[in-house]
Design a protein around this motif. Structure first.
Motif, PDB file in Angstrom:
ATOM      1  N   ASP A 108       0.823  -1.231   0.053  1.00 36.35           N
ATOM      2  CA  ASP A 108       0.000  -0.015  -0.082  1.00 36.35           C
ATOM      3  C   ASP A 108       0.928   1.253  -0.028  1.00 36.35           C
ATOM      4  O   ASP A 108       0.719   2.144  -0.777  1.00 36.35           O
ATOM      5  CB  ASP A 108      -0.837  -0.049   1.313  1.00 36.35           C
ATOM      6  CG  ASP A 108      -2.145  -0.927   1.131  1.00 36.35           C
ATOM      7  OD1 ASP A 108      -2.326  -1.370   0.018  1.00 36.35           O
ATOM      8  OD2 ASP A 108      -2.650  -1.159   2.195  1.00 36.35           O
ATOM      9  N   ASP A 142       2.417   1.594  -3.512  1.00 36.34           N
ATOM     10  CA  ASP A 142       1.253   1.623  -4.448  1.00 36.34           C
ATOM     11  C   ASP A 142       0.547   2.928  -4.484  1.00 36.34           C
ATOM     12  O   ASP A 142       0.267   3.586  -5.423  1.00 36.34           O
ATOM     13  CB  ASP A 142       0.345   0.590  -4.343  1.00 36.34           C
ATOM     14  CG  ASP A 142       0.527  -0.924  -4.585  1.00 36.34           C
ATOM     15  OD1 ASP A 142       1.616  -0.960  -5.495  1.00 36.34           O
ATOM     16  OD2 ASP A 142      -0.241  -1.971  -4.289  1.00 36.34           O
ATOM     17  N   TYR A 173      -1.064  -1.472 -12.204  1.00 39.29           N
ATOM     18  CA  TYR A 173      -0.952  -2.541 -10.812  1.00 39.29           C
ATOM     19  C   TYR A 173      -1.300  -3.756 -11.291  1.00 39.29           C
ATOM     20  O   TYR A 173      -1.988  -4.104 -12.354  1.00 39.29           O
ATOM     21  CB  TYR A 173      -1.892  -2.172  -9.777  1.00 39.29           C
ATOM     22  CG  TYR A 173      -1.634  -0.845  -9.083  1.00 39.29           C
ATOM     23  CD1 TYR A 173      -0.675  -0.600  -8.273  1.00 39.29           C
ATOM     24  CD2 TYR A 173      -2.382   0.243  -9.594  1.00 39.29           C
ATOM     25  CE1 TYR A 173      -0.364   0.685  -7.771  1.00 39.29           C
ATOM     26  CE2 TYR A 173      -2.182   1.574  -9.224  1.00 39.29           C
ATOM     27  CZ  TYR A 173      -1.189   1.883  -8.056  1.00 39.29           C
ATOM     28  OH  TYR A 173      -0.746   3.319  -7.843  1.00 39.29           O
ATOM     29  N   LYS A 204      -5.556  -3.562  -6.212  1.00 33.93           N
ATOM     30  CA  LYS A 204      -4.488  -2.461  -5.913  1.00 33.93           C
ATOM     31  C   LYS A 204      -4.962  -1.172  -6.718  1.00 33.93           C
ATOM     32  O   LYS A 204      -4.551  -0.140  -6.068  1.00 33.93           O
ATOM     33  CB  LYS A 204      -2.989  -3.045  -6.288  1.00 33.93           C
ATOM     34  CG  LYS A 204      -2.661  -4.181  -5.320  1.00 33.93           C
ATOM     35  CD  LYS A 204      -1.238  -4.553  -6.559  1.00 33.93           C
ATOM     36  CE  LYS A 204      -0.442  -5.469  -5.423  1.00 33.93           C
ATOM     37  NZ  LYS A 204       0.407  -4.630  -4.565  1.00 33.93           N
TER      38      LYS A 204
END
Length: 706
Positions: free
Chosen positions: A284, A287, A436, A441
């Motif tokens: 996370d 991302d 992603y 995601k």
């Protein structure tokens, strides 16, 4: 507090001294020197310090930093812990601007005083220190690898602050693999001086950084962190992975870096109020960092998903709800435009399913229609690799549609497949489109963008209310208790304290004899309640110190005697000052309003469902004081108690305004009177709208005197 100028010398130095530049390749000082040179830093601006060598890696060695002919911006220290204090004294004498201490063996192993001595030397010498116990610094802006990481990250505009050195080393390789560019990677170690807040402040005004991400195990100064984070987050996103939720993990943190870990609830509240995004995982963290560094803020809430796989669309729909994304109801005219890019059995219900027959032309056309329509504010593109399509061509379709639309809208992509999809994802990221490997995601990244937007809008609109109080009265009550050596107020004192802050309370007249109790009861009228008044008794029900619904003089006589006998038998040492004789309050909806003082962030204000079920259902939400009107509004709405107060199953609406007012007053009290450690109003009865409320039971615990 480190100045921005000190940190500029630390991260972007013009000259570097490596103190402990060993000749042996396996030693950290040698590795740091080699990394600095291999990263391309000018050789004539690097000064190895080693009193036992004439040269290392072809560079002239100096026996001390004091012998260097020119100015030194940064000294990197890699010598044994016992030598570090003298090295810092030499740096002070030389006028070094900043010092990064790689050496370990200080607070993290219990040598707290030795670490404090380093800070004292630095303060006296007019420089700042990073560490000790760090991996070092990687800066791609000037190409500096003053660390023992295996190389520099790829250049980029995301700054990464980490409290774990091992993770810093590992993530350099990982970020290169994922094509993630960083402006800086900074290991902060023990944070003896420069901490995460100093670095966030620096990166907040750094033109080379768009997003700040961090892995933290604790925050040094919660109040200052919130102050700085609120200012920085409105300019650029801050994303933090904060470790240490479990009690066992917290113990590990104390032994690992010497961090003082505040309660996880307080971190959640502080991050939310400061506009900081809290990542759950390392994935996370990066991302979201990619998405927020490359995407514009959306102008509205409407999101459209375009996919060639129904399953991928369903997964994305589920996660959209989890991340508070609003999937647009596609209007008929736009639906007709989408139909041009799908077979008859395709779907124009959001997600837009182009089906497995979708070509790159269909993708380009559908994406272009979505981007050009003013009613669509963000687009998620999902692609499942099929035999009839090439991921490279799908990626090109995305880029071409984006170019032709010529609008500034967020677009995220998920290419689901093998190596070809991974390679195209990397190319899309290079070209400014977050990509992603899974729908989850992609949705999560766009959700983070929307969360950030909502957070900064909230900070910009914050209103801090003023409340009228009698602080002088409150302080007299607190001072009296502390002077008597008590760490808790009596029920009557607690009520008077609340009253001084404008909180509606039951009047609690005190009877010092049975006769006085009868007189008071006959004046206020039955039914009444009896409460024992004692500095030693906090939880009255546990010792039989409260009796409700006393309906007559005869009943009062019997219950008065029985209650005092119960209390004396269970707590014979308790000093009983009398018995409170109060009117039985009309019952209302029961809520809890309270405060506890967090060691990192200070007063933590609580609101939720009250009464005897509070521990069981745990319907409570928290914010760090001082509270804004927006904080209070959010607190109330976040709980199940709100549904009850709004009028559940046809019941009339309760007076929510009085609840908000009392929360604000508790927040003000917590800010004003630091001696209060805990405060608990439970229950607070809330009556029908316009009829107010009443604090029934109030407990106040004090810090006590050291």
């Amino acid at each position: 507090m480190a100045s921005v100028n000190h940190i500029a010398k630390l991260l972007r130095p013009s000259t570097i001294a490596v103190i402990g530049a060993a000749r042996e390749p396996n030693k950290i000082g040698h590795q740091v020197l080699r990394n600095i040179l291999e990263a391309g830093f000018p050789e004539d601006k690097v000064y190895p310090i080693n009193p036992k060598a004439n040269e290392v890696l072809g560079l002239k060695c100096y026996s001390s930093v004091k012998e260097i002919p020119g100015d030194v911006d940064l000294a990197v220290v890699a010598v044994p812990a016992k030598v570090v204090p003298q090295v810092l004294r030499d740096c002070a004498e030389k006028g070094v601007k900043a010092v990064a201490i790689i050496t370990s063996g200080f607070k993290e192993v219990g040598n707290v005083e030795a670490e404090l001595e380093l800070v004292r030397i630095a303060n006296k010498g007019g420089f700042r220190i990073l560490g000790p116990n760090i991996v070092g610094i990687c800066d791609t802006v000037k190409g500096i690898n003053a660390s023992f990481c295996q190389g520099l990250p790829l250049p980029g505009d995301v700054a990464f602050i980490t409290q774990s050195g091992a993770l810093a080393i590992a993530l350099v390789g990982w970020t290169r693999l994922k094509n993630i560019g960083l402006s800086d990677l900074v290991s902060i170690g023990n944070k003896a001086d420069i901490d995460e807040t100093d670095l966030i402040e620096f990166f907040g005004s750094d033109p080379h950084t768009k997003v700040i991400i961090a892995y933290l195990e604790g925050i040094s100064n919660g109040r200052r962190f919130m102050e700085v984070a609120k200012k920085v987050s409105v300019k650029k996103p801050i994303i933090i992975l904060k470790a240490g939720k479990a009690e066992r993990t917290i113990s590990a943190i104390k032994s690992h870096t010497g961090s003082l870990a505040g309660s996880d609830i307080a971190y959640d509240a502080a991050f939310k109020q400061s506009g900081v995004l809290r990542a759950k995982t390392f994935l996370d963290l990066f991302d979201w960092g990619i998405a927020l560094s490359k995407l514009p803020l959306p102008s509205g809430d409407n999101v459209v998903i375009i996919t060639n796989g129904g399953g991928a669309g369903v997964v994305a729909t589920d996660f959209s709800e989890e991340y508070n994304l609003k999937l647009m109801d596609v209007p008929p005219d736009l639906a007709e435009k989408f139909r041009k890019y799908m077979p008859p059995f395709g779907s124009v219900f959001n997600p837009i399913d182009l089906t497995g027959m979708a070509t790159e032309d269909w993708y380009k056309g559908a994406i272009l229609e979505a981007l050009k329509d003013d009613r669509v504010h963000s687009v998620i593109v999902l692609y499942c690799h099929t035999a009839v399509t090439d991921p490279r061509k799908i990626g090109e379709a995305v880029l071409q549609a984006k170019k032709e639309a010529n609008v500034n809208k967020p677009i995220v992509v998920s290419l689901i497949g093998g190596t070809e999809c991974a390679e195209e994802c990397s190319r899309l990221i290079e070209n400014g489109v977050p990509c992603y490997e899974s729908p989850e995601k992609a949705v999560s990244a766009l959700g983070a963008l929307y969360s950030y937007k909502r957070g900064i809008e909230r900070i910009k609109s914050v209103r801090i209310p003023k409340v009228s109080i009698r602080e002088d009265v409150a302080r007299r009550i607190i001072s009296k208790a502390l002077e008597e050596g008590r760490t808790a107020l009596t029920p009557r004192e607690s009520a008077e304290l609340a009253k001084a802050y404008g909180i509606p309370v039951l009047e609690k007249p005190l009877a010092r004899s049975l006769e006085e109790a009868i007189d008071i009861a006959e004046k206020i009228g039955y039914p009444i309640a009896l409460e024992v008044e004692s500095p030693q008794i906090i939880h009255k029900t546990e010792v039989g110190g409260i009796v409700l619904n006393v309906n007559s003089k005869e009943e009062l006589k019997a219950e008065y005697v029985r209650m005092l006998e119960n209390v004396k038998s269970k707590l014979p040492e308790a000093k009983i000052e009398g018995v409170i004789v109060r009117k039985m309050a009309e019952r209302g909806k029961e809520v809890l309003i309270g405060m506890s003082r967090d060691p990192i962030f200070g007063p933590l204000i609580a609101f939720g469902s009250g009464g005897i079920m509070v521990e069981l259902i745990k319907d409570v939400t928290f914010r760090v004081a001082p509270l804004s009107l927006e904080d209070v509004e959010e607190m109330v709405r976040e709980t199940k108690a709100y549904n009850l107060l709004k009028g559940f199953r046809g019941e009339p609406e309760s007076d929510i305004d009085v609840v908000k007012d009392v929360i604000l007053r508790v927040s003000k009290m917590a800010e004003d009177i630091e001696e209060i450690k805990e405060l608990d109003i439970n229950p607070f009865f809330v009556y029908e709208k316009g009829k107010g409320g009443l604090a029934i039971d109030i407990k106040v615990i004090l810090k006590g005197q050291n």
